[in-house]
Design an enzyme around this catalytic site. Structure first.
Site, PDB file in Angstrom:
ATOM      1  N   CYS A 103       0.822  -1.214   0.000  1.00 48.76           N
ATOM      2  CA  CYS A 103       0.000   0.000   0.000  1.00 48.76           C
ATOM      3  C   CYS A 103       0.863   1.275   0.000  1.00 48.76           C
ATOM      4  CB  CYS A 103      -0.982  -0.029   1.158  1.00 48.76           C
ATOM      5  SG  CYS A 103      -2.477   0.936   0.851  1.00 48.76           S
ATOM      6  N   HIS A 137      -3.971  -4.992  -0.043  1.00 50.82           N
ATOM      7  CA  HIS A 137      -3.658  -5.572   1.270  1.00 50.82           C
ATOM      8  C   HIS A 137      -3.746  -7.094   1.222  1.00 50.82           C
ATOM      9  CE1 HIS A 137      -3.311  -2.135   4.067  1.00 50.82           C
ATOM     10  NE2 HIS A 137      -4.033  -1.519   3.141  1.00 50.82           N
ATOM     11  N   GLU A 160      -2.801  -9.175   3.411  1.00 51.72           N
ATOM     12  CA  GLU A 160      -3.189  -9.739   4.716  1.00 51.72           C
ATOM     13  C   GLU A 160      -4.706  -9.724   4.885  1.00 51.72           C
ATOM     14  OE1 GLU A 160      -3.783  -5.536   5.543  1.00 51.72           O
ATOM     15  OE2 GLU A 160      -2.301  -6.646   4.362  1.00 51.72           O
TER      16      GLU A 160
END
Length: 379
Positions: free
Chosen positions: A268, A353, A355
Site C-alpha cells: 500500500c 492488502h 493480509e
C-alpha cells in the site's frame, strides 16, 4: 441525538447520532466491504478520514479486542445507513456504540449512504464535518472548507510507533491457535529476522509475517537505513499507512539506500514509496480504492485475485523506468498499477492488502513469496 454531515461543497446530510457526542472533521471516503467494520475502524491508514460504509447495517456483531488492527480506532468519524445499538455475537465483548464512544468517535446514521457514495463518485472525495453539537450548517460547511487537504501531508510519521518493538509467533497478539486464522505456511524451521517500517502497520500483517516463521522488529517511520542494516535483517518490510506518499522523502531515501542490500517487500503506502524511490511519480485517485472486493490481475501468472484495498494514491506507470522496474499486477476496475518489482534487486510491492483484514485470502501467497526471496538471498 441528532447529527449533521456537512461537505465542503455545501451538501448537507441530517441523521441520528451515535458513538461520541462530538464533532470531527476529515476527508470523506467510502468503503464497500460487507464485513470487518472494526478492522476498518482501527486501520491507521484511515487517519484523517471520515468513513462511509456502504453495508447498510453496522454494529450488529459488536466488537472484540481480537479484531483490532491497532491499539485504537483511527477513523475520524463514521457514516452508516443503520447503526445497531445492540450486538449479537458470541465473540463480542462490547457493543459498537460504546466502543466508538470510548474512543471519542462520532457516528451519523439513518442517512442515505447511497446518495453520499454517488455524490463522492461523481465529484471526488472531499472534506467534511460530522457534528452532534452544532446545528448551524453554514458554519459546518465553512469548517469543512478550512480543513487541511490530504495532499502534501505526512501522516505516516504521526501514526508510527515512537519506539521499536518485537513481534513473533510467541507474541500474544499473534493469536496462535485461533482456528479462524491461517497456520504458518513455512515448514523449514528456520526463523528469519524482518525489520518492518511502521507507517501505520496493521496487526494482521505482523501475524502473517510471524506465520512465515519471521521474527519482526517494528521500527519508527524515520529510522535510517543504516540503523536498519545494523540490525542485520534477513529482509525489510515497508508498511501501509495514511496520507500522501510524496512528502515522505525520508522513506524514499531509505528504499534507495537499502536497494540491493537486503530483500524488501512493500504494501500500500509502502508500494507508493517504492514507486517514488525508483524514479516514478504518484497521483491522487478521484475517490480512492476502499473495499474488500477489488479484482487484481497478476500479470506474471494470469490469475485474478479478489483483494482488500484502502488507498487514495496510485503510482503513474508512465513515469517508471521500464529497464529497471516491472509492473506485476494491475487493477481490473480502472487499470491502475497494483504491483511492482525491481528487475535486478530483490524487492517487490503491491498496492493492495494481501493480509486482507477484512477481506479474501487470495493474496496470502505474497508473504510466502517474501519468505522465499529471503531464503534465496541467504544462499
Amino acid at each position: 441525538m441528532q447529527a449533521i454531515l456537512a461537505l465542503e461543497d455545501g451538501r448537507i446530510f441530517r441523521g441520528k447520532g451515535f458513538g461520541a457526542p462530538a464533532e470531527c472533521s476529515g476527508e470523506v471516503v467510502f468503503n464497500t466491504a460487507l464485513t470487518g467494520y472494526q478492522e476498518i475502524f482501527t486501520d491507521p491508514s484511515y487517519a484523517g478520514q471520515i468513513v462511509v460504509l456502504t453495508n447498510p447495517q453496522i454494529g450488529n456483531y459488536g466488537t472484540t479486542p481480537n479484531d483490532d488492527e491497532s491499539t485504537k480506532p483511527y477513523i475520524e468519524g463514521l457514516v452508516t445507513r443503520e447503526f445497531s445499538p445492540v450486538s449479537s455475537n458470541w465473540r463480542s465483548t462490547q457493543v459498537t456504540d460504546e466502543y466508538l464512544e470510548k474512543y471519542n468517535v462520532p457516528v451519523i446514521a439513518e442517512v442515505d449512504t447511497r446518495a453520499i457514495v454517488r455524490h463522492l463518485r461523481a465529484n471526488g472525495v472531499m472534506r467534511g464535518v460530522i457534528s452532534t453539537k452544532v446545528t448551524d450548517v453554514d458554519a459546518l460547511v465553512a469548517k469543512a472548507r478550512a480543513i487541511r487537504k490530504m495532499d502534501g501531508t505526512d501522516l505516516a510519521s504521526v501514526v508510527s510507533t515512537k519506539t521499536p518493538y518485537e513481534f513473533s509467533s510467541s507474541s500474544a497478539a499473534n493469536e496462535t491457535g485461533d482456528k479462524f486464522l491461517p497456520a504458518s505456511i513455512s515448514t523449514d524451521g528456520k526463523q528469519m529476522h524482518v525489520v518492518a517500517y511502521d507507517f501505520g502497520i496493521k496487526q494482521n500483517i505482523l501475524r502473517m509475517l510471524a506465520r512465515e516463521n519471521c521474527r519482526v522488529t517494528v521500527v519508527p517511520a524515520k529510522t535510517s537505513a543504516a540503523e536498519v542494516l545494523a540490525m542485520n535483517p534477513d529482509g525489510v518490510f515497508f508498511s501501509n499507512g495514511p496520507g500522501d506518499p510524496e512528502p515522505l522523502d525520508y522513506a524514499q531515501k531509505n528504499v534507495q539506500d537499502l536497494a540491493g542490500k537486503t530483500p524488501m517487500f512493500g504494501i500500500c503506502l509502502g508500494h507508493q514509496i517504492f514507486g517514488l524511490a525508483l524514479g516514478g511519480k504518484t497521483y491522487k485517485l478521484k475517490f480512492g480504492h476502499h473495499g474488500a472486493n477489488h479484482p487484481i490481475k497478476n500479470l506474471e501468472t494470469g490469475k485474478v485475485e479478489i483483494t482488500s484495498q484502502n488507498h487514495n494514491y496510485a503510482v503513474d506507470p508512465e513515469t517508471l523506468d521500464d529497464a529497471t522496474v516491472a509492473v506485476t499486477h494491475t487493477n481490473l476496475n480502472d487499470g491502475t498499477v497494483a504491483g511492482l518489482k525491481h528487475k535486478e534487486h530483490p524487492m517487490f510491492s503491491v498496492q493492495y492488502h494481501p493480509e486482507a483484514s477484512p477481506g479474501p485470502h487470495d493474496s496470502h501467497y505474497l508473504f510466502k513469496d517474501f519468505r522465499k526471496m529471503m531464503d534465496e538471498w541467504k544462499k
